[in-house]
Design a protein around this motif. Structure first.
Motif, mmCIF file in Angstrom:
data_model
loop_
_atom_site.group_PDB
_atom_site.id
_atom_site.type_symbol
_atom_site.label_atom_id
_atom_site.label_comp_id
_atom_site.label_asym_id
_atom_site.label_seq_id
_atom_site.Cartn_x
_atom_site.Cartn_y
_atom_site.Cartn_z
ATOM 1 N N PHE A 14 33.117 36.627 15.738
ATOM 2 C CA PHE A 14 32.712 37.334 14.517
ATOM 3 C C PHE A 14 33.753 37.123 13.419
ATOM 4 O O PHE A 14 33.412 36.851 12.258
ATOM 5 N N ALA A 15 35.038 37.215 13.779
ATOM 6 C CA ALA A 15 36.116 37.019 12.807
ATOM 7 C C ALA A 15 36.089 35.597 12.246
ATOM 8 O O ALA A 15 36.258 35.398 11.038
ATOM 9 N N ALA A 16 35.866 34.609 13.105
ATOM 10 C CA ALA A 16 35.807 33.215 12.640
ATOM 11 C C ALA A 16 34.642 33.019 11.670
ATOM 12 O O ALA A 16 34.796 32.344 10.638
ATOM 13 N N LYS A 55 42.068 41.800 16.628
ATOM 14 C CA LYS A 55 42.087 42.940 17.548
ATOM 15 C C LYS A 55 40.753 43.653 17.448
ATOM 16 O O LYS A 55 40.347 44.086 16.367
ATOM 17 N N THR A 56 40.077 43.779 18.584
ATOM 18 C CA THR A 56 38.758 44.405 18.635
ATOM 19 C C THR A 56 38.815 45.617 19.554
ATOM 20 O O THR A 56 39.335 45.524 20.671
ATOM 21 N N ARG A 57 38.310 46.736 19.085
ATOM 22 C CA ARG A 57 38.241 47.960 19.883
ATOM 23 C C ARG A 57 36.859 48.577 19.715
ATOM 24 O O ARG A 57 36.215 48.426 18.671
ATOM 25 N N ARG A 58 36.431 49.296 20.732
ATOM 26 C CA ARG A 58 35.126 49.969 20.686
ATOM 27 C C ARG A 58 35.091 51.067 19.633
ATOM 28 O O ARG A 58 34.069 51.324 19.016
ATOM 29 N N ASN A 59 36.240 51.731 19.439
ATOM 30 C CA ASN A 59 36.328 52.811 18.454
ATOM 31 C C ASN A 59 37.772 52.925 17.992
ATOM 32 O O ASN A 59 38.646 52.216 18.488
ATOM 33 N N ASP A 60 38.007 53.839 17.075
ATOM 34 C CA ASP A 60 39.374 54.015 16.562
ATOM 35 C C ASP A 60 39.962 55.369 16.960
ATOM 36 O O ASP A 60 40.817 55.912 16.270
ATOM 37 N N LEU A 61 39.535 55.895 18.108
ATOM 38 C CA LEU A 61 40.039 57.188 18.574
ATOM 39 C C LEU A 61 41.555 57.182 18.777
ATOM 40 O O LEU A 61 42.203 58.204 18.634
ATOM 41 N N PHE A 62 42.093 56.037 19.120
ATOM 42 C CA PHE A 62 43.535 55.928 19.355
ATOM 43 C C PHE A 62 44.241 55.163 18.245
ATOM 44 O O PHE A 62 45.307 54.602 18.437
ATOM 45 N N ILE A 99 43.014 40.635 11.698
ATOM 46 C CA ILE A 99 41.642 41.104 11.514
ATOM 47 C C ILE A 99 41.401 42.173 12.568
ATOM 48 O O ILE A 99 41.537 41.924 13.767
ATOM 49 N N SER A 100 41.086 43.354 12.087
ATOM 50 C CA SER A 100 40.844 44.519 12.926
ATOM 51 C C SER A 100 39.335 44.775 12.959
ATOM 52 O O SER A 100 38.706 44.888 11.907
ATOM 53 N N LEU A 101 38.779 44.828 14.172
ATOM 54 C CA LEU A 101 37.340 45.020 14.328
ATOM 55 C C LEU A 101 37.074 46.272 15.173
ATOM 56 O O LEU A 101 37.731 46.481 16.192
ATOM 57 N N ILE A 102 36.084 47.051 14.748
ATOM 58 C CA ILE A 102 35.696 48.238 15.498
ATOM 59 C C ILE A 102 34.194 48.190 15.740
ATOM 60 O O ILE A 102 33.409 47.958 14.824
ATOM 61 N N ILE A 113 43.620 42.216 7.060
ATOM 62 C CA ILE A 113 44.941 42.530 6.509
ATOM 63 C C ILE A 113 45.669 41.210 6.271
ATOM 64 O O ILE A 113 46.129 40.563 7.209
ATOM 65 N N LYS A 114 45.738 40.819 5.002
ATOM 66 C CA LYS A 114 46.430 39.581 4.658
ATOM 67 C C LYS A 114 47.933 39.822 4.623
ATOM 68 O O LYS A 114 48.388 40.886 4.198
ATOM 69 N N ASP A 115 48.673 38.811 5.052
ATOM 70 C CA ASP A 115 50.137 38.876 5.062
ATOM 71 C C ASP A 115 50.605 40.158 5.784
ATOM 72 O O ASP A 115 51.427 40.900 5.284
ATOM 73 N N ALA A 116 50.069 40.374 6.971
ATOM 74 C CA ALA A 116 50.281 41.607 7.719
ATOM 75 C C ALA A 116 51.725 41.789 8.193
ATOM 76 O O ALA A 116 52.209 42.918 8.295
ATOM 77 N N PHE A 117 52.401 40.685 8.474
ATOM 78 C CA PHE A 117 53.789 40.762 8.907
ATOM 79 C C PHE A 117 54.453 39.415 8.672
ATOM 80 O O PHE A 117 53.785 38.425 8.366
ATOM 81 N N ASN A 118 55.773 39.403 8.806
ATOM 82 C CA ASN A 118 56.542 38.172 8.645
ATOM 83 C C ASN A 118 57.770 38.250 9.546
ATOM 84 O O ASN A 118 57.944 39.227 10.277
ATOM 85 N N ALA A 119 58.605 37.252 9.502
ATOM 86 C CA ALA A 119 59.777 37.214 10.386
ATOM 87 C C ALA A 119 60.705 38.410 10.163
ATOM 88 O O ALA A 119 61.261 38.956 11.123
ATOM 89 N N ALA A 120 60.847 38.849 8.927
ATOM 90 C CA ALA A 120 61.703 40.006 8.645
ATOM 91 C C ALA A 120 61.160 41.255 9.319
ATOM 92 O O ALA A 120 61.903 42.073 9.858
ATOM 93 N N THR A 121 59.838 41.419 9.323
ATOM 94 C CA THR A 121 59.195 42.552 9.977
ATOM 95 C C THR A 121 59.382 42.470 11.482
ATOM 96 O O THR A 121 59.715 43.461 12.132
ATOM 97 N N ALA A 122 59.141 41.301 12.035
ATOM 98 C CA ALA A 122 59.151 41.122 13.480
ATOM 99 C C ALA A 122 60.549 41.116 14.102
ATOM 100 O O ALA A 122 60.736 41.623 15.192
#
Length: 124
Positions: A14-16, A55-62, A99-102, A113-122
């Protein structure tokens, strides 16, 4: 295939399709190196090489599916992406998107989420 793996696979497909609909050119899906993988590698409309974690989840309860990407996962993605860049002798711009899918089946609720993280973040 286990049920949770089926959901993840459906999410990646779906994301592709979504990325292609916004004029991204898919280069690789499920690219693996040294027991690590990148879900989607694509070129965006500006010819930026984009490494995409889905990342795909059935719901966003968590929480958001994107919350499951911890510092270790980011580091692994960056290392894997650096290997891809070296192997393909790529010297242009690159970034990491999430890409977050629910949902339980397509069409999923999608957040890109574009530019979600980089080396400084990680590694910071």
């Amino acid at each position: 295939m286990a049920k949770h793996n089926e959901l993840g696979h459906q999410g990646e497909l779906f994301a592709a399709q979504y990325l292609e609909s916004i004029n991204y050119q898919i280069i690789e899906t499920d690219w693996q190196y040294n027991h690590k993988d990148i879900d989607i590698i694509a070129l965006d409309e500006n010819q930026t090489l984009v490494f995409i974690e889905v990342k795909t989840r059935r719901n966003d309860l968590f929480g958001s599916p994107a919350d499951a990407i911890d510092q270790q996962k980011m580091q692994n993605l960056i290392r894997c992406a650096n290997t891809f860049i070296r192997m393909h002798k790529y010297n242009g711009n690159s970034r990491f998107d999430v890409i977050s899918l629910i949902g339980t089946q397509p069409p999923f609720a999608l957040t890109h989420i574009k530019d979600a993280f980089n080396a400084a973040t990680a590694f910071g």
